[in-house]
Motif scaffolding. Sequence first.
Motif, mmCIF file in Angstrom:
data_model
loop_
_atom_site.group_PDB
_atom_site.id
_atom_site.type_symbol
_atom_site.label_atom_id
_atom_site.label_comp_id
_atom_site.label_asym_id
_atom_site.label_seq_id
_atom_site.Cartn_x
_atom_site.Cartn_y
_atom_site.Cartn_z
ATOM 1 N N GLU A 413 36.348 42.015 38.541
ATOM 2 C CA GLU A 413 36.258 40.807 37.717
ATOM 3 C C GLU A 413 37.620 40.459 37.142
ATOM 4 O OE1 GLU A 413 33.110 41.773 35.065
ATOM 5 O OE2 GLU A 413 31.577 41.485 36.614
ATOM 6 N N THR A 414 38.493 41.439 37.169
ATOM 7 C CA THR A 414 39.882 41.170 36.791
ATOM 8 C C THR A 414 40.741 41.698 37.923
ATOM 9 O OG1 THR A 414 40.109 43.306 35.685
ATOM 10 C CG2 THR A 414 39.387 41.464 34.321
ATOM 11 N N TRP A 415 41.914 41.099 38.086
ATOM 12 C CA TRP A 415 42.810 41.485 39.196
ATOM 13 C C TRP A 415 44.203 41.734 38.660
ATOM 14 C CZ3 TRP A 415 38.961 37.980 39.259
ATOM 15 C CH2 TRP A 415 37.987 38.100 40.254
ATOM 16 N N ALA A 507 41.862 34.041 41.989
ATOM 17 C CA ALA A 507 42.513 34.693 40.844
ATOM 18 C C ALA A 507 44.039 34.660 40.972
ATOM 19 C CB ALA A 507 42.031 36.126 40.718
#
Length: 510
Positions: A413-415, A507
């Motif tokens: 969900e985060t990169w 992202a």
Amino acid sequence: MQQQKVRVRFAPSPTGGLHLGGVRTVLFNYLFAKQHNGDFVLRIEDTDQTRYVPGAEEYIMECLKWCGLNADESPLVGGPYAPYRQSERKPIYREYAEQLVKAGYAYYAFDTPEELEEMRTRLKTEENPSPQYNHAARAQMKNSISLSEAETAALLKNGTRHVIRIKMPDNEEVSFTDLIRGHVQFNTSTVDDKVLLKADGMPTYHLAVVVDDYLMKITHAFRGEEWLPSAPVHLLLWKYLGWEADMPQWAHLPLILKPDGNGKLSKRDGDRLGFPVYAMNWTDPKTGDLTKGFRENGFLPEAFVNMLAMLGWNDGSGQEIFSMDELIARFSLDRVSKSGAKFDYEKAKWFNHQYLLNADNNKLATLFEPVLKEKGITAAPEYVATIAGLVKDRCDFVNDIWNHGFFFFQAPETWDVTAVKPKWNADKTQFFMDWASVLETLSDFSLASVEESFKTLATSMNIKVGELQLPFRIMLTGGKFGPPVFNIAETLGKHETIQRIMNGLKAINA
RNA sequence: GCCGCGUUGGUCAAUCGGCUAAGACGCCUCCCUUUCACGGAGGAAUGACGGGUUCGACUCCCGUACGCGGUACCA
């Protein structure tokens, strides 16, 4: 001594968690017994009623079971020399204690705890900080040696609380051959008149260990080095009871020391330095305090046992990884070292790592299952096994599978875009767009075909393969970690891989 | 204090009189890998001290120092 069946025993007192040193003592007992086709007896040393902790006995047996060190005879499975709980053998000991008194090797002592305390403070000096109840002191105390026969009889008759003490001879040399240390010698005048039978009728360790080892036909007695100073008491007891010919051979094992500083490794050291000392989690029923165990910390029992075996023993070959069968075959007391060993948790982890590396992936998946369950994740066993196989070489513990493979179970969900942003450009975006379409058409989504299509496209677009791999990794996992990227893609499958490429692209370009 | 046991790298340790003192963990460097590991190649790092015995002592003996254990009606 004639040929007789080897019989050894482990006799813990059920007072709390099982220390790794205790497990090692069990292990050496077990290895020795199995090597000689002998019996391994578990005897519960519960003679101190004030220290008895409910649940401790069951806990100890559970620890042994986990380690694969099951006893041939125990309170649980019974055996020809039952009962195996000393509290249940209480009447036996008095009989032998009285026998010793009659023979003049022991005596009744009527001193109260207060009187003993008084004696110790009175005799305490700078040079002698811990006065003993010995041949010199006993004349001044209240016992059947200092008192007249009539006085003793009277005290006994009206039920005065008393103990039975061994009468240590004045100046005799007592020696024996320790299986590990060789010749060991003591002078009896340096050891005190140990209590044999307590006022509550229970034996002390000194009496109980001799009586039970005799009655249970123990041939070899292994115990920690801390028992060495009381060996002369036991030796004399064997002699006074007339059993000298049947006395087991002694082996006093070296201590396991704390990693920093010196001294015996204790539970507190583990708490302080952040590693387990007990075999399994132990919760003190009184305080509710939990002490962590090796089992719950993610150790495989085989690794734990192997590690303990090497703490004080080696076969001289340099080999360090041994199966239980190999240990049984190779173990020998004359290769047990005399000096204590400092416990090294880093090395312990290394042992576990070795066993993890060699473990079957399906087994690892099973062991990892509880971790997933706790996180509310359900996954096919085969899928988990594949992941275990992919990440295990960077794990010390089963639980680490999560730390190194969590992204297999939940999409990022985060990169870590900062790692790719500087070198990012429109061509790369184009590459991943095009490649996603190529992947879509792949009928065989295997490691080889995924990798090949990746490289083919990169080459045709004139982009360095290496410059695309890290971005791809981050799309799949969210960061700079995990097994080889194409393995991840293959495991994730076509749909999920394409999905993650798209999300990752968003992202990075955001 | 007294008694006992012990003492090879930071840690686990081999050596049972011939040593240029293995190996492992950990640490460092490099290779492999555009993640991290795994794997591979290197590296730093050891006989507490003083006396004997011996052609020769890390190995045997004695002493000293240091450490640990014990010195409970706990185990």
